[in-house]
Structures are given as C-alpha cells and as structure tokens.
Design a protein around this motif. Structure first.
Motif, PDB file in Angstrom:
ATOM      1  N   GLY A 380      10.075   1.355  -6.168  1.00 37.76           N
ATOM      2  CA  GLY A 380       9.146   1.649  -7.199  1.00 37.76           C
ATOM      3  C   GLY A 380       7.825   1.101  -7.322  1.00 37.76           C
ATOM      4  N   VAL A 381       7.526   0.140  -6.723  1.00 39.14           N
ATOM      5  CA  VAL A 381       6.451  -0.476  -7.036  1.00 39.14           C
ATOM      6  C   VAL A 381       5.660   0.398  -5.804  1.00 39.14           C
ATOM      7  CG1 VAL A 381       5.008  -2.540  -5.998  1.00 39.14           C
ATOM      8  CG2 VAL A 381       7.156  -2.742  -7.566  1.00 39.14           C
ATOM      9  N   LEU A 382       6.109   0.239  -4.721  1.00 34.92           N
ATOM     10  CA  LEU A 382       5.672   0.934  -3.572  1.00 34.92           C
ATOM     11  C   LEU A 382       4.800   2.544  -3.835  1.00 34.92           C
ATOM     12  CD1 LEU A 382       7.418  -0.135  -0.324  1.00 34.92           C
ATOM     13  CD2 LEU A 382       5.139  -0.801  -1.035  1.00 34.92           C
ATOM     14  N   ARG A 383       6.003   3.052  -4.639  1.00 32.28           N
ATOM     15  CA  ARG A 383       5.560   4.570  -4.960  1.00 32.28           C
ATOM     16  C   ARG A 383       4.354   4.407  -6.232  1.00 32.28           C
ATOM     17  NH1 ARG A 383      10.378   8.051  -7.221  1.00 32.28           N
ATOM     18  NH2 ARG A 383      10.469   6.343  -8.653  1.00 32.28           N
ATOM     19  N   LYS A 385       2.127   2.162  -6.100  1.00 31.20           N
ATOM     20  CA  LYS A 385       0.880   1.899  -5.103  1.00 31.20           C
ATOM     21  C   LYS A 385       0.398   3.338  -4.605  1.00 31.20           C
ATOM     22  CE  LYS A 385      -0.678  -0.734  -1.153  1.00 31.20           C
ATOM     23  NZ  LYS A 385      -0.421  -1.988  -0.122  1.00 31.20           N
ATOM     24  N   MET A 386       1.396   4.113  -3.923  1.00 27.75           N
ATOM     25  CA  MET A 386       0.902   5.267  -3.342  1.00 27.75           C
ATOM     26  C   MET A 386       0.100   6.223  -4.422  1.00 27.75           C
ATOM     27  SD  MET A 386       4.095   6.123  -0.871  1.00 27.75           S
ATOM     28  CE  MET A 386       3.472   7.652  -0.374  1.00 27.75           C
ATOM     29  N   ASP A 387       0.559   6.280  -5.453  1.00 24.17           N
ATOM     30  CA  ASP A 387       0.279   7.193  -6.552  1.00 24.17           C
ATOM     31  C   ASP A 387      -1.483   6.669  -7.035  1.00 24.17           C
ATOM     32  OD1 ASP A 387       2.637   8.618  -6.679  1.00 24.17           O
ATOM     33  OD2 ASP A 387       3.468   7.645  -8.384  1.00 24.17           O
ATOM     34  N   TRP A 388      -1.518   5.327  -7.079  1.00 27.21           N
ATOM     35  CA  TRP A 388      -2.723   4.745  -7.244  1.00 27.21           C
ATOM     36  C   TRP A 388      -3.809   5.055  -6.144  1.00 27.21           C
ATOM     37  CZ3 TRP A 388      -1.012  -0.692  -8.924  1.00 27.21           C
ATOM     38  CH2 TRP A 388      -0.330  -0.415 -10.233  1.00 27.21           C
TER      39      TRP A 388
END
Length: 404
Positions: A380-383, A385-388
């Motif tokens: 969830g954190v990586l996703r 970060k990718m959205d940002w």
C-alpha cells in the motif's frame, strides 16, 4: 434461476436417475443438505423453502427407497409451486428403471460435495446447545490436501450469518455479537488470545503439584454430593491409570456424572492441585478416550469470551468453521513470495493458528499471518508512492526580475 435452487434441482434429478440410492452426491443427500443450507441463505432463498428442503432431506439416508421417492416428490411439488420454470423431474418406476418424461431432462452429473475445489459453499457441522454440547464426530483439525488447494475466490458462505450453524439460534448469535462475531468469516478470524499446553501426557505416579498435564485413565468411581447447604452440587470422581489414582472434582456440573460411568476411559487436562495430602484436579477439561481430542491432549486455544459463552463450546464451533472454511480461503501471496520467504499457505496458517499441531507449527502460522499483514501494508505504501510520482503539473513561468 436462483443458483442455490438450480444446484438443488440437479441433485434431485440425479438422485431420481439413480433409483433413490442416496449416492447422487458423495456423502449422500443428508450431508449435502447441510452444505446447501448455508448457500441457500446466502442467495436469499425463502426460509419456507429452506425449511421444506432440510426437513425432508436431513433424515433421507434412513428412509426406504419408496419413502425417499415420496420425500423427493413432495419437495419437487413445493419447489415447482415457488419456481414454475423448473423442469419436471423424470419418473422412476418401482423396479428402478428410468422412464423418459416428455419434458427435456436437466443435464446433471455426479457432484462430490466433499472436494472443496468443486464445492465453494461449505457449512459447519452442528454444535448443539451451549449448556451441554455433544461430542463432535471424529475428524482432523485440518485436512492434509489443504496445502495443495488453490482457491481463486472467497467462499460466499463467509458472509453467512452465524445462525446458519445448526444449533446457533438468534439468541446465541446476539450474545456472540458482543464479541464482534456476526458471520462465519468473523469466526474464522477470531484468533486465540493465548494457548494452554495440554499436549504432555504423564502417568499419575509422576505428577507434581502445579503441573499442567494431560492424563489418560479409567473412571473407578463417580458420585454427586450437595455442598453449601444444597445450593451447589459437587461431582467427585476417582481416575486410575495403573500407576496410581487421582481424585477429580467438578463444581455445579452434575450432568458429567451421567456421561462418565465407572469403567469408561477418559482423557483429562488441567492443573494438578493438592487437598488433604492427595493430588487432585479441579474442573479439568475432559473427553471420552475414543473421541477426537479437541480440548485435551493438545495445545488448546483460549479465545476471548463473553457472558454465557463457554470456552469449550466456542472452540467446538470455531473448529467446525475452520475445518470447513480454511482450506477454501484463497492466498493473496503468490507462490514465489511463499517460497522465497519460506511461508506456509494461508489456509494452513489459519488452521494452525486456531488448532496448532505443535509449538513450531504455531510459530510458523503466526509468522505467516504477520508477514502478510506487513507485506500488504508495504504494498500500500509503495502504491501510494507511485501515485505521487505520477503527479504532473505545468511549469510556472516567472520573470527573472521577479525572482531577483
């Protein structure tokens, strides 16, 4: 057509084709109807139809072929009144020879309700009343094939209410709601708060005070006597295993004296105490020797409880749900992750977290569930970060003088 009704009609068609031999499904129609009941409520089949089906088929194995035919004919008439689009069942003459009906027969094939990968709506076995729960039928805490199963979707029955468990009525369901338990899925994820280790067997002559052990012996004596001016009853028993004798007492559980008779074998688990120089056990967990040990002679789960719910009864209910449901839970982690992190499959972890075979398997199950929680959190954190990182905006033009 309602999926649950369609499935039931296929079973009935196949049973008629076979001459009412109760082999249309493995395990028989009596076993099938318990599984079907939970699915029917999930698909909102009218309660009157559910009761009509269960009342006719629950004792189906005990009926003669002629009575079985009458029971299925009556059920078919009830179904056709509610669902006129159903095809008429083919008639079977008394000799067992099939006579083709004018209507096109429904296409049916044998169904194995015991194979979890072919039947996605399980239902637990039937615990009875809270006060005097009956012994469960011998069955493994989890099935070995669960480690090879690869379910792809959550069973619909996970969202079924607790009242789909036979013996759990609305009153009991309301009590369990205080623990946050409203569905079968809630029971599956209601983990123990601690474990008592009753897996170590000891002969009576090697017992010491404060030992938490399991013993196997024969009931030599058992009696009931009133205490506290008759306000309470005390069950006294003497258990022998050939090496010594142990006095057992249960407070206000006089029904135990009707279940344990002199000469029967029994398994007891509890803490060893002392009274007047004699070793005793007070209120131990017990089971008859020939039964599957769920509360004794193993690592016993201890669950959070509420008023009027006993740990022994709740273990029995959760065991039926875990045994049926856990192998059918799809694993969110791919095989590559399971292998690289040396993790057990989710279904096995759920079985072992509730009823571990040993302390090592329990530790593996806890590690598996903790890994999954952290793994999904990290995803969830990586996703996020990718959205940002994918956010874009037009550059703002600013005159050099303004910047100065």
């Amino acid at each position: 057509m309602n999926p649950a009704i369609e499935k039931l009609t296929k079973f009935l068609n196949l049973e008629a084709e076979r001459g009412y031999d109760n082999r249309a499904v493995l395990g028989g129609l009596g076993q099938m109807i318990e599984l079907w009941e939970a699915e029917a409520r999930t698909h909102q089949v009218p309660e009157a139809i559910i009761q009509a089906a269960t009342s006719r088929l629950r004792d189906y194995p005990k009926l003669s072929p002629h009575s079985r035919k009458e029971a299925l004919d009556g059920l078919w008439n009830r179904l056709r009144n509610e669902y006129p689009e159903l095809k008429v069942i083919s008639e079977i003459d008394r000799s067992g020879r099939q006579v083709k009906d004018a209507s096109e027969k429904a296409s049916v094939s044998p169904v194995n309700i015991l194979e979890p990968d072919k039947q996605n709506i399980p239902a637990p076995a039937s615990p009875e009343t809270i006060a005097t729960p009956p012994p469960i039928s011998p069955e493994p805490i989890y099935s070995k094939p669960a480690e090879q199963l690869k379910p792809t979707e959550l069973p619909a029955a996970l969202n079924a209410p607790l009242t789909t468990i036979r013996g759990v009525g609305k009153r009991t369901a309301d009590i369990l709601k205080k623990l946050g338990l409203e569905t079968l899925g809630d029971l599956l994820w209601h983990f123990p708060r601690r474990y008592d280790d009753y897996s170590r067997l000891k002969p009576i002559n090697r017992l010491f005070i404060n030992d938490e052990v399991t013993i196997i012996g024969i009931v030599e004596e058992i009696s009931i006597r009133p205490i506290r001016k008759g306000r309470m009853k005390l069950v006294d028993a003497v258990i022998s295993d050939g090496t010594g004798k142990l006095r057992i007492t249960w407070f206000n559980q006089s029904w135990i004296a009707n279940r344990l008779r002199p000469g029967c074998g029994v398994v007891l688990s509890g803490r060893v105490d002392q009274y007047l120089g004699y070793l005793t056990m007070k209120n131990p967990e017990w089971e008859l020797l020939e039964q599957h040990n769920l509360h004794t002679n193993r690592i016993v789960p201890v669950y959070p409880l509420t008023a009027r719910i006993t740990g022994k009864w709740l273990r029995r209910v959760i065991n039926t749900v875990v045994t049926r449901m856990a192998p059918r839970i799809p694993d969110p982690l791919p095989d590559s992750v399971l292998q690289s992190a040396d993790l057990m499959p989710l279904g096995v972890a759920l079985q072992q977290i509730h009823f571990p075979d040993n302390w090592d398997r329990l530790a593996q199950a806890q590690n598996r569930l903790a890994f999954e929680e952290m793994f999904l959190l990290q995803l969830g954190v990586l996703r996020q970060k990718m959205d940002w990182e994918q956010l874009r905006t037009d550059p703002i033009s600013i005159a050099p003088g303004w910047i100065d």
